[in-house]
Scaffold this motif. Structure first.
Motif, PDB file in Angstrom:
ATOM      1  N   THR A  12       0.823  -1.206   0.000  1.00  9.87           N
ATOM      2  CA  THR A  12       0.000   0.000   0.000  1.00  9.87           C
ATOM      3  C   THR A  12       0.857   1.255   0.000  1.00  9.87           C
ATOM      4  OG1 THR A  12      -1.734  -1.175   1.203  1.00  9.87           O
ATOM      5  CG2 THR A  12      -1.886   1.214   1.158  1.00  9.87           C
ATOM      6  N   PHE A  23      -5.906   0.764  -3.933  1.00  8.88           N
ATOM      7  CA  PHE A  23      -5.913   0.007  -2.688  1.00  8.88           C
ATOM      8  C   PHE A  23      -5.679  -1.470  -2.953  1.00  8.88           C
ATOM      9  CE2 PHE A  23      -8.541   3.728  -2.125  1.00  8.88           C
ATOM     10  CZ  PHE A  23      -8.218   4.189  -0.862  1.00  8.88           C
ATOM     11  N   PHE A  74      -3.039   3.566   5.114  1.00  7.76           N
ATOM     12  CA  PHE A  74      -3.594   2.361   4.531  1.00  7.76           C
ATOM     13  C   PHE A  74      -5.112   2.360   4.373  1.00  7.76           C
ATOM     14  CE2 PHE A  74       0.014   1.147   7.383  1.00  7.76           C
ATOM     15  CZ  PHE A  74       0.938   0.922   6.387  1.00  7.76           C
ATOM     16  N   TYR A  83     -10.670   3.182   2.556  1.00  5.78           N
ATOM     17  CA  TYR A  83     -11.107   2.388   1.405  1.00  5.78           C
ATOM     18  C   TYR A  83     -12.470   2.895   0.939  1.00  5.78           C
ATOM     19  CZ  TYR A  83     -11.760  -1.815  -1.444  1.00  5.78           C
ATOM     20  OH  TYR A  83     -11.939  -2.689  -2.492  1.00  5.78           O
TER      21      TYR A  83
END
Length: 463
Positions: free
Chosen positions: A87, A95, A135, A138
């Protein structure tokens, strides 16, 4: 409605390569989700698990490997660690979207294997979500892809499952389409300049470099999220598709794709806070960190994506890049003490380089003194790709020039040290003792307020 994903043809060849060897392989699915379409950019095999005595996160450098022969022997922590490293290499808007498996077993019908898949996906989701700046974030739902190719029949099956819900897991069918032609991408380039000074406040419990950097990252995230983005010098409607902007830029009487500019230039403008605080408090600090330089950002978007989606991707890319550098820099430090014995300490975080993956670029980070060959190792280990040194684009950011700082006297004042100009493409930070200077600035502000108040009082009295 069945979920549909699109991927380049070479992803099918990649799967068939491992399936033909009749060996078990597990890896990550990398891609981008927009309202218009979901695109897969690459499949990256997870390296063989490596055992170390320290058990540190950076265990990818170990030479000792343990061969895993089936899904049940896979460590979910190892897959999550691979997802974290990969990532960092992804530009904003992209992603880890799931996992792929080549095996002889039917992983969807066997309850033990499917339970293992759920454990891997949920653990990876938990680890990545713990650091949203690097990270997380999403888009859309929390559904992750599971792509399986049978090594015996070569049949390809894709399904999705929701992660992080804690409820009964249901799997949904997914239609996976391979594109015979390379996917077209619109590139957006941005250079975000940093020239900020942050105070260091050491409490009784002390403060580490990681803690201070986390506070700085929160402040930078707030600033970047509040900024306004201009594309090619113009403020665009967020609902417009990028391809509409491309058509407007294409010369008249021309239908050739090569006539379209290769990239769009993005500028971020931070709104000016015109209202001064009503009260000014003294802030006793033990030092300061001065960030100076420019973070290079290159984002690749599906042309039918909207301007709003492109804005979110660019902002996310800058924050992700900062978070990646901070983490890598802190992991490389020997001393976690924030304030060095010297009055001034110069630090250069790793710089960004670009590495080609298909029709677009991902990134890697090189520490001062490292050669492009270091990026080749990361690309091979983490992305399962072979590239050459000539493929690595190293000029998006240049190393900082430390010659001026090397010549400075350690006893020079903090004010003199912080006045050194830097080239736009350099990125570094300086820590130093600046309590007196900071108090002086605050005192001037308070004196300014008192003078204004007295002046307004006299005007009111005369009137």
């Amino acid at each position: 409605m069945v979920r549909t994903v699109y991927s380049p043809e070479y992803c099918l060849q990649y799967l068939e390569q491992y399936a033909s060897q009749e060996s078990f392989v597990l890896g990550l699915i990398l891609g981008q989700i927009t309202d218009a379409r979901e695109n897969i950019i690459h499949l990256a095999r997870t390296p063989e698990e490596k055992s170390t005595d320290t058990g540190s996160e950076s265990s990818y450098t170990s030479e000792k490997t343990e061969c895993v022969r089936n899904l049940l022997g896979v460590s979910e922590a190892w897959v999550a660690d691979h997802a974290k490293h990969v990532t960092r290499m992804l530009p904003g808007g992209m992603f880890v979207q799931g996992i792929f498996i080549t095996s002889d077993e039917d992983v969807f019908e066997d309850p033990n294997h499917f339970s293992k898949i759920k454990t891997i996906l949920n653990f990876t989701h938990k680890i990545l979500s713990s650091n949203p700046h690097m990270f997380g974030n999403y888009p859309h739902s929390n559904e992750r892809l599971i792509l399986h190719m049978s090594t015996s029949t070569k049949v390809l099956t894709c399904k999705s499952m929701e992660v992080g819900s804690g409820k009964t897991t249901s799997i949904k069918p997914v239609e996976w389409k391979f594109l015979p032609k390379p996917q077209q991408w619109q590139r957006l380039d941005c250079y975000y300049e940093f020239d900020d000074i942050y105070p260091i406040i050491v409490k009784k419990s002390g403060i580490s470099v990681k803690q201070q950097f986390q506070q700085i990252l929160e402040a930078a995230h707030k600033t970047i999220q509040s900024s306004v983005m201009f594309i090619d010098g113009e403020l665009k409607d967020g609902s417009d598709a990028l391809e509409q902007l491309i058509k407007k830029k294409r010369p008249k009487n021309s239908t050739k794709a090569q006539d379209v500019p290769k990239s769009m230039h993005v500028s971020l403008f931070v709104p000016f806070e015109s209202s001064l605080p009503e009260t000014v408090e003294y802030l006793e600090c033990d030092g300061s960190i001065h960030f100076s330089g420019v973070v290079s950002s290159s984002v690749f978007m599906y042309p039918k994506a909207t301007v709003s989606e492109a804005i979110a991707a660019v902002k996310q890319d800058i924050i992700r890049s900062l978070a990646s550098r901070f983490t890598m820099h802190c992991d490389a430090l020997i001393d976690d003490n924030l304030l060095p014995e010297e009055k001034v300490c110069f630090n250069e975080p790793p710089r960004r380089v670009l590495v080609p993956v298909g029709a677009l670029y991902l990134c890697d980070y090189l520490f001062p003194g490292e050669a492009p060959a270091e990026a080749l190792l990361s690309v091979k280990e983490l992305l399962d790709l072979q590239i050459t040194e000539n493929d690595v684009v190293c000029d998006v950011e240049t190393p900082a020039d430390t010659s001026e700082f090397d010549a400075l006297d350690r006893d020079a004042s903090s004010e003199e040290l912080l006045a050194t100009p830097q080239e736009a493409s350099q990125f570094m930070y300086i820590t130093g003792i600046c309590f007196a200077m900071f108090v002086l600035i605050v005192s001037i502000l308070i004196h300014y307020y008192d003078a204004i108040a007295q002046f307004m009082g006299k005007l009111l009295t005369r009137s």
